[in-house]
Scaffold this motif. Structure first.
Motif, PDB file in Angstrom:
ATOM      1  N   PRO A  17       4.516   3.442  -1.686  1.00 51.95           N
ATOM      2  CA  PRO A  17       4.981   3.887  -3.015  1.00 51.95           C
ATOM      3  C   PRO A  17       5.431   2.745  -3.933  1.00 51.95           C
ATOM      4  O   PRO A  17       5.171   2.781  -5.142  1.00 51.95           O
ATOM      5  CB  PRO A  17       6.159   4.817  -2.678  1.00 51.95           C
ATOM      6  CG  PRO A  17       5.915   5.261  -1.278  1.00 51.95           C
ATOM      7  CD  PRO A  17       5.238   4.111  -0.594  1.00 51.95           C
ATOM      8  N   GLY A  27       4.376  -0.384  -3.951  1.00 45.42           N
ATOM      9  CA  GLY A  27       3.197  -1.091  -4.436  1.00 45.42           C
ATOM     10  C   GLY A  27       2.492  -0.330  -5.536  1.00 45.42           C
ATOM     11  O   GLY A  27       2.054  -0.906  -6.541  1.00 45.42           O
ATOM     12  N   GLN A  28       2.370   0.993  -5.374  1.00 47.62           N
ATOM     13  CA  GLN A  28       1.720   1.813  -6.403  1.00 47.62           C
ATOM     14  C   GLN A  28       2.542   1.835  -7.680  1.00 47.62           C
ATOM     15  O   GLN A  28       1.992   1.790  -8.790  1.00 47.62           O
ATOM     16  CB  GLN A  28       1.514   3.234  -5.887  1.00 47.62           C
ATOM     17  CG  GLN A  28       0.747   4.133  -6.847  1.00 47.62           C
ATOM     18  CD  GLN A  28      -0.621   3.576  -7.220  1.00 47.62           C
ATOM     19  OE1 GLN A  28      -1.418   3.257  -6.354  1.00 47.62           O
ATOM     20  NE2 GLN A  28      -0.890   3.454  -8.519  1.00 47.62           N
ATOM     21  N   LEU A  59       1.695  -1.235  -9.553  1.00 54.25           N
ATOM     22  CA  LEU A  59       0.381  -1.138 -10.194  1.00 54.25           C
ATOM     23  C   LEU A  59       0.446  -0.258 -11.444  1.00 54.25           C
ATOM     24  O   LEU A  59      -0.227  -0.542 -12.442  1.00 54.25           O
ATOM     25  CB  LEU A  59      -0.653  -0.568  -9.219  1.00 54.25           C
ATOM     26  CG  LEU A  59      -1.050  -1.441  -8.028  1.00 54.25           C
ATOM     27  CD1 LEU A  59      -2.059  -0.703  -7.150  1.00 54.25           C
ATOM     28  CD2 LEU A  59      -1.629  -2.780  -8.484  1.00 54.25           C
ATOM     29  N   ASP A  60       1.263   0.789 -11.400  1.00 55.08           N
ATOM     30  CA  ASP A  60       1.389   1.679 -12.563  1.00 55.08           C
ATOM     31  C   ASP A  60       1.936   0.941 -13.780  1.00 55.08           C
ATOM     32  O   ASP A  60       1.687   1.354 -14.923  1.00 55.08           O
ATOM     33  CB  ASP A  60       2.301   2.859 -12.227  1.00 55.08           C
ATOM     34  CG  ASP A  60       1.678   3.822 -11.208  1.00 55.08           C
ATOM     35  OD1 ASP A  60       0.451   3.754 -11.003  1.00 55.08           O
ATOM     36  OD2 ASP A  60       2.434   4.622 -10.618  1.00 55.08           O
ATOM     37  N   GLY A  78      -5.781  -1.558  -6.733  1.00 60.44           N
ATOM     38  CA  GLY A  78      -5.355  -1.785  -5.359  1.00 60.44           C
ATOM     39  C   GLY A  78      -4.886  -3.213  -5.144  1.00 60.44           C
ATOM     40  O   GLY A  78      -4.648  -3.953  -6.105  1.00 60.44           O
ATOM     41  N   TRP A  79      -4.782  -3.572  -3.873  1.00 60.89           N
ATOM     42  CA  TRP A  79      -4.254  -4.884  -3.493  1.00 60.89           C
ATOM     43  C   TRP A  79      -5.201  -5.571  -2.525  1.00 60.89           C
ATOM     44  O   TRP A  79      -5.391  -5.113  -1.393  1.00 60.89           O
ATOM     45  CB  TRP A  79      -2.889  -4.732  -2.828  1.00 60.89           C
ATOM     46  CG  TRP A  79      -1.844  -4.110  -3.691  1.00 60.89           C
ATOM     47  CD1 TRP A  79      -1.537  -2.786  -3.785  1.00 60.89           C
ATOM     48  CD2 TRP A  79      -0.955  -4.789  -4.584  1.00 60.89           C
ATOM     49  NE1 TRP A  79      -0.516  -2.594  -4.687  1.00 60.89           N
ATOM     50  CE2 TRP A  79      -0.134  -3.809  -5.186  1.00 60.89           C
ATOM     51  CE3 TRP A  79      -0.769  -6.131  -4.922  1.00 60.89           C
ATOM     52  CZ2 TRP A  79       0.859  -4.112  -6.109  1.00 60.89           C
ATOM     53  CZ3 TRP A  79       0.221  -6.442  -5.846  1.00 60.89           C
ATOM     54  CH2 TRP A  79       1.015  -5.455  -6.435  1.00 60.89           C
ATOM     55  N   THR A 105     -13.569   3.494  -8.072  1.00 63.88           N
ATOM     56  CA  THR A 105     -12.323   3.543  -7.300  1.00 63.88           C
ATOM     57  C   THR A 105     -12.586   3.502  -5.807  1.00 63.88           C
ATOM     58  O   THR A 105     -11.962   2.721  -5.068  1.00 63.88           O
ATOM     59  CB  THR A 105     -11.538   4.819  -7.661  1.00 63.88           C
ATOM     60  OG1 THR A 105     -11.239   4.808  -9.063  1.00 63.88           O
ATOM     61  CG2 THR A 105     -10.235   4.886  -6.878  1.00 63.88           C
ATOM     62  N   ASN A 163     -11.740   0.579  -2.972  1.00 62.08           N
ATOM     63  CA  ASN A 163     -10.992   0.857  -1.743  1.00 62.08           C
ATOM     64  C   ASN A 163     -11.735   0.334  -0.520  1.00 62.08           C
ATOM     65  O   ASN A 163     -11.140  -0.280   0.376  1.00 62.08           O
ATOM     66  CB  ASN A 163     -10.746   2.354  -1.593  1.00 62.08           C
ATOM     67  CG  ASN A 163      -9.735   2.896  -2.586  1.00 62.08           C
ATOM     68  OD1 ASN A 163      -8.932   2.138  -3.132  1.00 62.08           O
ATOM     69  ND2 ASN A 163      -9.762   4.197  -2.826  1.00 62.08           N
ATOM     70  N   GLU A 197       0.812  -1.216   0.000  1.00 63.11           N
ATOM     71  CA  GLU A 197       0.000   0.000   0.000  1.00 63.11           C
ATOM     72  C   GLU A 197       0.850   1.272   0.000  1.00 63.11           C
ATOM     73  O   GLU A 197       0.316   2.382   0.046  1.00 63.11           O
ATOM     74  CB  GLU A 197      -0.942  -0.029   1.206  1.00 63.11           C
ATOM     75  CG  GLU A 197      -1.989  -1.138   1.076  1.00 63.11           C
ATOM     76  CD  GLU A 197      -2.781  -1.393   2.345  1.00 63.11           C
ATOM     77  OE1 GLU A 197      -2.460  -0.754   3.389  1.00 63.11           O
ATOM     78  OE2 GLU A 197      -3.704  -2.224   2.303  1.00 63.11           O
TER      79      GLU A 197
END
Length: 328
Positions: A118, A120-121, A124-125, A136-137, A252, A256, A116
């Protein structure tokens, strides 16, 4: 005649409006699994918050094919969404292999903080060039080992045990290094293979061991916490971009909230799954920190062999993030 048409108009006026947008979502879990229930929560929230303008249609239990096929269906527009293990994305981008390397997270809390954060993001990017948007995860928790041969207290206890693993090269290589006979196999074949003695054991989170009834055909469970399994809810990038801004926000935020719902279910039900496994007569082994370290030392040597394939920058940043969380 006028009364007849007036009555018909009143009746039609009471019928619910047909949803303008349909989201078909596929995943591989059965209806009892917490991730499946979280997706039904996502469905409820999206339909409620959009006032029925968005209709979410869920296809569980691999009805739309295995994970890779579902992701390809999202890419081609047959499905709008799929929820699959992060390891599946190694087929397109080897960087995703970093998430489920063995024995890298000391606990579930650390794993979630990294996912959750930076790093991880950033991962995802990397889905966007594939025509996907990662929302998300979701988690399935830590994976553990079951078998019908002997208790597993140390790596040597795995010697010769035919163990079903996912079709993840790093998992296969890790269990091979630990002395087992790793046997990749489609998930749907595992129960019958255990029952018939084709394989000796398997490895999965407690929720799957219980809901898939693997404990009925296994004698020993080791709480090895060797891999953290994460799922990525991915939506078609062109489809998502085509939605009005308000609907994108609904999707989104609903995801979440569904992810938080999933985390709550895992935390709430983990002990219940363990107790049900024990009640079935399965002998449970909890590894001490020293015992865990013996497995982790061997696994670390395998993980380093995957550094260049994953990408040294991704690998090093991921491990640094784990260290940072562990030090807090």
């Amino acid at each position: 005649m006028c009364k007849k048409w007036l009555l018909l108009g009143l009746v039609l006026g009471t019928l619910p409006a047909q949803a303008a947008t349909v989201i078909k979502l596929g995943h591989g879990a059965n209806e009892n699994f917490h991730m499946s229930r979280a997706m039904h929560e996502f469905e409820r929230l999206v339909e409620e918050r959009s006032n029925g303008e968005i209709d979410v249609q869920i296809f569980p239990s691999s009805q739309m094919g295995p994970d890779r096929e579902m992701i390809e269906s999202v890419q081609t527009g047959i499905l709008q969404m799929a929820v699959s293990p992060s390891s599946i994305y190694e087929n397109w981008d080897p960087a995703f292999g970093v998430v489920e390397l063995a024995y890298i997270y000391p606990d579930k809390k650390t794993a979630l903080q990294v996912l959750e954060g930076p790093e991880g993001q950033a991962l995802l990017d990397r889905l966007e060039p594939l025509g996907l948007v990662g929302l998300g995860w979701l988690q399935s928790g830590m994976r553990h080992i079951t078998n019908s041969t002997r208790p597993i207290d140390e790596p040597s206890d795995l010697e010769g045990i035919k163990l079903r693993t996912m079709k993840v090269p790093a998992h296969v290589d890790t269990f091979d290094a630990l002395g087992a006979n790793p046997t990749p196999m489609n998930f749907g074949e595992v129960y019958s293979a255990l029952q018939q003695g084709v394989i000796d054991g398997q490895e999965n989170p407690l929720s799957i061991i219980n809901t898939q009834r693997f404990h009925e055909v296994q004698d020993y469970l080791t709480l090895s916490r060797h891999v953290f399994t994460a799922y990525i809810p991915a939506i078609s990038k062109p489809f998502f971009a085509s939605l009005p801004r308000e609907q994108r926000e609904i999707v989104t935020t609903a995801m979440n909230d569904a992810i938080e719902f999933d985390h709550h279910l895992v935390e709430k039900e983990n002990n219940k799954h363990l107790e049900m496994i024990k009640e079935a007569g399965v002998e449970v082994t909890r590894l001490t920190d020293e015992q865990y370290a013996a497995f982790a030392e061997i696994a670390n040597e395998v993980n380093l062999e995957y550094r260049d394939g994953i990408g040294a920058k991704v690998f090093d940043s991921w491990m640094a993030a784990i260290d940072d969380q562990s030090d807090q």
